[in-house]
Design an enzyme around this catalytic site. Structure first.
Site, PDB file in Angstrom:
ATOM      1  N   GLU A  88      -6.580  -7.758  -0.891  1.00  0.00           N
ATOM      2  CA  GLU A  88      -7.278  -7.628   0.316  1.00  0.00           C
ATOM      3  C   GLU A  88      -8.545  -7.108   0.161  1.00  0.00           C
ATOM      4  O   GLU A  88      -8.910  -6.456  -0.890  1.00  0.00           O
ATOM      5  CB  GLU A  88      -6.399  -6.625   1.433  1.00  0.00           C
ATOM      6  N   GLU A  96       0.824  -1.296  -0.205  1.00  0.00           N
ATOM      7  CA  GLU A  96      -0.140  -0.035  -0.122  1.00  0.00           C
ATOM      8  C   GLU A  96       0.798   1.379   0.028  1.00  0.00           C
ATOM      9  O   GLU A  96       0.580   2.241   0.609  1.00  0.00           O
ATOM     10  CB  GLU A  96      -0.874  -0.063   1.071  1.00  0.00           C
TER      11      GLU A  96
END
Ligand code: GAL
Length: 768
Positions: free
Chosen positions: A431, A359
């Protein structure tokens, strides 16, 4: 010769203060044990020290002595007899230190490790906030390798085709030979030299159902004598992400995975082999998934090796979380990539390298380098990197995206085209869920059901989209985290299991998608008092059966089938039960079909709106029943109590029989529990003191007399070990949401041992 170096270490929490007050420890070791929750992460941050003494016999004089550390979190400086011999700055990859030149042969030697566990270090994953604890310690094994000077330093095995390998060996020895040995011990191919390509057309392939493993046995030879030998296990297979899916050996497989941290209650990262392996077993055999992401760092070799053995695909990635640091930090990231690929490359289970900090923002200059490292070392695997960014630069082969768009009543996932413009490049969801709906085992039933349905929804959306190769929902189990995250108690309740790997309802969403594990998990306790206005609503049965037959007090109510309308793409949609009256008004009250339908409609309307707010349509139907069938108000009250309220007299017993091919594969009975007992499930009772201590995970649940979890039993549980066994964690715990657990570990002795859990005694056998 490899000598396990896990026992007999001294440990001090203050390296500079020396070892006078040090305690004796064994590895794997955590710098500081922490409580279950409400944690102060400063507790485990320190500059600590480990010391180990050993004798080096004179016969070793002509050898090289190499110390291999499998995991030192997070910055280690190694000294041998006071001389600095090595340094390593990543808590998640292994490293070796050649100590030969400082060793006192024929005498005593002292190894010191100065270990900095502080999260202020300028290395990944540090520099910003992090949603998981990073612990500290020599938390994996250490080995002393006593080697010929021309020892084999490294073996790299690259899968270049289905039956093709490229092997590179690093050794100063001129003559090196390799045998490829199959699972039965037969040599099926051989080659000479330090770099070669090999085709083994007859080799059995590694697959999910039949994970055939082979070993490369490499020998270094001088004058016809073997001076060193190194064996590495690998598999023959190809892995490839394409635009339309992921392919294993040319066969398309939808990846149904979960994210896994490598943490455990109390001891953080520090668990020995069998407990590391257990998570792989749980993923494959209990959760029925076919893949796992090692978020957010390379994990224990034991865990990955077990994935190799079980046939479980792994997406592994470099350490990091959102933050990119300065030039030194970046250099370390490139180094971490290099170490990860070299150290894990032989594992057939690993299908993809994550070469981007989880991320993080785009950083082309850095990610060009990490991609180059992975591609240069390993042509057999593609690269990816996990983003929350849409339309981010794609320097890797595969776009991985954390899709947290599902909020319960919208689409499960975004369309690929809305996330990346690279429509010809493979895509998967790395995710989803997680923080979107934290769920504690002790949340109420509606919350737990909603959690499960969110998982079902995203899975369904993944199966429905041909251009989404797979999904790795967040996450396998609850984990301890920093104060910036979690529920204020240092826990992210994001797991489909709790911290001790007890399943929450959402776990059954995964199990039920597998064809190999008979599954029938009913979402409701069937207790109306658990629901606002006593309305149970729909009940979901997570099952891989063909249908579910519902019985009330032994009398057949109705047969229900998988909810294809709500979950059209799931291999096994849950069976949705929304009619608890079924045929009972016909079979038990003697109504004809039409009357039974009208009565049922009226009763359900009362349940929904209450007797005083019935819609006119229902009032009219009720009036007609009175006029034409002689129905009285009191009949309605009685039928309501009997078929909707289910109160009075004996408690109702609901039975759900899951039927596959005409047979009952599982049966669940629900009725208010009156007697709770503990179920104590050790991961194993035969423990073995091998290279270090062994441990078992013990899962504890409160169950009622029907075998159902008693989610509101929060009572104390007293744990006590006797014999050659020691408890990890406190002696008194409380179950949370009816579940909890503990760990036990061996103490260096063989014999019988026992763990008592309140009045239950579990026996263990320990061998040396
Ligand atoms: C993601 C992150 C994970 C975890 C998760 C919680 O953004 O990558 O580490 O924090 O959120 O849902």
């Amino acid at each position: 010769m490899d000598i396990a170096f896990n026992n007999g270490w001294l440990f001090t929490e203050d390296y500079d203060a020396g070892f006078d007050k040090a305690s004796s420890v064994r590895l794997p070791h955590t710098a500081r044990e922490i409580p279950y929750n409400y944690i102060d992460c400063r507790d485990y941050q320190m500059v600590c020290g480990y010391r180990k003494s050993f004798t080096a016999p004179l016969e070793w004089q002509d050898k090289r002595l190499i110390l291999r550390f499998d995991g030192a979190a997070h910055e280690a400086t190694v000294f041998c007899n006071g001389t600095r011999v090595g340094y390593h700055a990543c808590g998640y990859t292994a490293f070796s230190v050649d100590i030969t030149d400082s060793v006192n042969f024929g005498g005593e030697n002292v190894i010191d490790v100065r270990l900095d566990t502080r999260e202020s270090l300028n290395i990944p994953p540090f520099g910003f906030v992090i949603d998981y604890l990073c612990y500290g310690g020599l938390y994996r094994e250490v080995t002393l390798e006593v080697k010929d000077p021309e020892y084999i330093k490294e073996v790299l095995i690259e899968n270049t085709g289905l039956h093709e390998l490229r092997v590179r060996i690093e050794s100063e020895c001129e003559s090196v030979a390799t045998d490829i040995v199959d699972g039965s011990g037969k040599v099926i191919a051989s080659a000479c030299g330090k770099a070669f390509e090999l085709s083994v057309p007859n080799a059995q392939l590694w697959s999910l159902d039949s994970p055939a493993l082979h070993t490369a046995r490499v020998r270094a030879m001088r004058g016809g004598e073997v001076v060193d030998e190194k064996s590495l296990r690998f598999g023959f297979r190809t892995v490839r992400f394409e635009n339309d899916g992921f392919y294993l050996n040319g066969q398309r497989i939808k990846l149904r995975g979960l994210n896994r941290h490598q943490s455990y209650a109390y001891v953080g990262y520090a668990m020995p082999k069998s407990v590391q392996e257990l998570d792989a077993e749980i993923l494959k055999n209990e959760l029925g998934v076919n893949a796992v992401r090692t978020s957010h760092y390379p994990q224990s070799q034991h865990f990955i090796s077990r994935c190799d053995e079980l046939g479980l695909l792994v997406f592994t990635e470099i350490p990091g979380w959102q933050h990119i640091g300065d030039e030194d930090w970046k250099r370390q990231t490139v180094k971490n990539t290099d170490e990860m690929v070299r150290q894990y490359m032989h594992h057939p289970s690993i299908m993809l390298w994550g070469v981007r900090i989880n991320e993080s923002q785009d950083c082309d200059e850095l990610y060009r380098k990490t991609n180059a490292v992975a591609h240069t070392l390993d042509s057999g695997r593609q690269t990816s990197g996990v983003r929350y960014l849409e339309k981010s630069h794609l320097l890797e082969d595969v776009y991985a995206y954390n899709d947290f768009s599902h909020t319960g009543d919208n689409a499960g996932l975004k369309a690929k085209k809305n996330v990346t413009s690279k429509k010809h490049r493979p895509y998967f969801v790395s995710e989803c869920n997680g923080h979107m709906f934290p769920t504690k085992p002790f949340d109420d039933e509606r919350h737990r059901l909603s959690h499960a349905l969110r998982h079902a929804k995203v899975l369904d959306a993944m199966y429905a989209a041909d251009d989404i190769c797979g999904i790795f929902p967040w996450c396998m189990f609850d984990y301890n985290t920093h104060q910036d995250f979690g529920s204020g108690d240092g826990i992210c309740y994001h797991g489909v299991m709790d911290m001790f790997r007890n399943p929450k309802l959402a776990a059954a969403v995964y199990t039920s998608q597998s064809d190999n594990i008979p599954c029938c998990v009913v979402s409701s306790s069937m207790d109306i008092g658990e629901h606002p206005a006593g309305d149970i609503g729909k009940v979901y049965v997570f099952t891989n059966a063909d249908s579910v037959k519902l019985y009330k007090d032994g009398i057949f109510v109705r047969e229900f089938f998988p909810g294809k309308d709500e979950y059209p793409a799931l291999p096994h949609p849950p069976v949705i039960i929304d009619d608890f009256i079924g045929e009972l008004l016909i079979t038990q009250e003697g109504f004809d079909e039409k009357t039974a339908d009208t009565v049922k409609e009226c009763l359900l309307a009362v349940a929904k709106s209450g007797p005083s707010a019935l819609p006119p349509k229902i009032l009219a139907k009720f009036a007609r029943l009175m006029l034409t069938k002689g129905f009285k108000f009191s009949d309605g009250v009685e039928l309501y109590g009997k078929y909707v309220g289910n109160w009075g007299g004996e408690a109702t017993k609901w039975r759900f029989d899951a039927i596959r091919d005409g047979e009952v594969i599982k049966s669940v009975t629900r009725s208010p529990g009156q007697k709770v007992h503990l179920e104590v499930r050790p991961s194993k009772t035969e423990l073995s003191e091998g290279d270090t201590y062994d441990a078992a995970e013990v899962r504890i649940r409160a169950l009622d007399e029907y075998g159902n979890l008693a989610p509101y039993w929060q009572e104390p549980v007293v744990l006590k070990c006797s014999g050659a066994l020691e408890l990890i964690g406190p002696e008194i715990i409380s179950l949370k949401g009816g579940s909890g657990g503990c760990y036990v570990k061996t103490i260096g002795k063989a014999g019988k041992a026992a763990l008592s859990v309140n009045d239950i005694e579990i026996e263990f056998n320990i061998d040396m």
